[in-house]
Scaffold this active site. Structure first.
Site, PDB file in Angstrom:
ATOM      1  N   SER A  25      99.894  31.896  55.744  1.00 47.02           N
ATOM      2  CA  SER A  25     100.887  32.886  55.321  1.00 47.02           C
ATOM      3  C   SER A  25     102.003  33.108  56.343  1.00 47.02           C
ATOM      4  CB  SER A  25     100.203  34.221  55.020  1.00 47.02           C
ATOM      5  OG  SER A  25      99.703  34.816  56.204  1.00 47.02           O
ATOM      6  N   LYS A  32     100.971  39.835  59.529  1.00 47.66           N
ATOM      7  CA  LYS A  32     102.250  39.778  58.820  1.00 47.66           C
ATOM      8  C   LYS A  32     103.352  40.260  59.763  1.00 47.66           C
ATOM      9  CE  LYS A  32     100.002  38.837  54.945  1.00 47.66           C
ATOM     10  NZ  LYS A  32      99.898  37.454  54.459  1.00 47.66           N
TER      11      LYS A  32
END
Length: 306
Positions: free
Chosen positions: A121, A193
């Site tokens: 990701s 993230k």
């Protein structure tokens, strides 16, 4: 013939007692004898002064062998004599290991913690199986900034629960090393993230040019994976106090805040944040510090009302 010459004194009958004066010659002789005896035993002379070369503390000649034999060998010398070199080596190694474990635990608890990256990701900033160090001093006492890469606990059910692994014979060793910080956390119940919106920020995707806007200012996200053109997923959010909005750099392969707006609005609670990812530590050919791209957010205005 008499057994002895009358002029020869009988030593048993005529020897003067110690200290008895038998005349001038005898007194002088006794005085000289006592003087030699006093010097031979390290005693002080009648005037009370120590003879030259005698330590005043115990009457022994300075530098004489007897002056140092009383203390005996040092404790370290006795230990070396009582225990062999193998014992001393093991003792030193055990001490070093104990200090290393304590320091690692303190660092892991208060300063840095290791994690490994299990997903794609965050490509190309972070690759699968990268090991990173996370700065635990962010968001407190140091504040978060836009662009920071953060690791946070999955308290909102973003991840599929991992099945419990059967304990092996050395599972406790791995768990112990992870606990003290010598191994990275591989529980797979954390996410990583990039912070895009801070409390109060108005984040919108996307403007006419397909760019993200923050508080009305379009930003050129140079950290996004250049290998793919990001898909457009429309959203329009205002970040509440005590929360952040996060997105992955590999935008098309990241189930981030955009994909979880039905759970807590897609926001991450500040208390769930473990810290700011600071360094890629492994593999060594990827060793580097992680930046937050301040130029990308330099012209973003403050949120309305702040």
């Amino acid at each position: 013939m008499p057994e002895s010459d009358p002029r020869t004194p009988d030593p048993l009958k005529h020897a003067p007692a110690r200290g008895e004066h038998t005349g001038r010659d005898s007194a002088v002789g006794d005085s000289v004898a006592e003087g030699f005896a006093a010097r031979g035993h390290g005693l002080q002379d009648p005037a009370g002064t120590a003879p030259e070369g005698v330590h005043p503390a115990d009457g022994r000649a300075a530098g004489s062998r007897g002056a140092h034999s009383k203390a005996g060998p040092s404790r370290g010398a006795r230990d070396r004599k009582a225990h062999g070199p193998l014992y001393l080596w093991i003792k030193e190694v055990a001490t070093v290991v104990a200090i290393a474990v304590v320091l690692s635990f303190l660092i892991k608890t208060f300063l840095f913690r290791a994690f490994y990256i299990p997903s794609e990701s965050m490509v190309s900033t972070l690759d699968v199986n990268d090991r990173i160090f996370v700065n635990l001093l962010v968001p407190e006492p140091f504040a978060l900034e836009r662009g920071d890469v953060v690791v946070f606990k999955d308290t909102k059910g973003w991840l599929v629960p991992t099945p419990e692994k059967a304990d092996g014979p050395f599972t406790w060793v791995q768990d112990g090393l992870t606990f003290v910080g010598l191994l990275p956390d591989n529980s797979e119940q954390h996410l990583v993230k990039r912070v895009v919106g801070l409390p109060g920020d108005h984040v919108v995707c996307c403007d006419a040019g397909g760019k993200l806007t923050i508080n009305g200012k379009a930003v050129d996200e140079t950290y996004v994976n250049p290998a793919e053109i990001p898909d457009i997923r429309n959203f329009d959010v205002v970040v509440p106090d005590g929360k952040i909005w996060v997105m992955g750099d590999n935008r098309n392969h990241s189930a981030d805040s955009r994909a979880h707006q039905d759970s807590n609005g897609g926001f991450i609670d500040m208390p769930d944040i473990e810290g700011k990812a600071a360094v890629i530590a492994w593999p060594l050919n990827r060793l580097t510090a992680l930046g937050n791209y301040p130029d990308v957010f330099r012209d973003v205005p403050a949120p309305t009302g702040k």
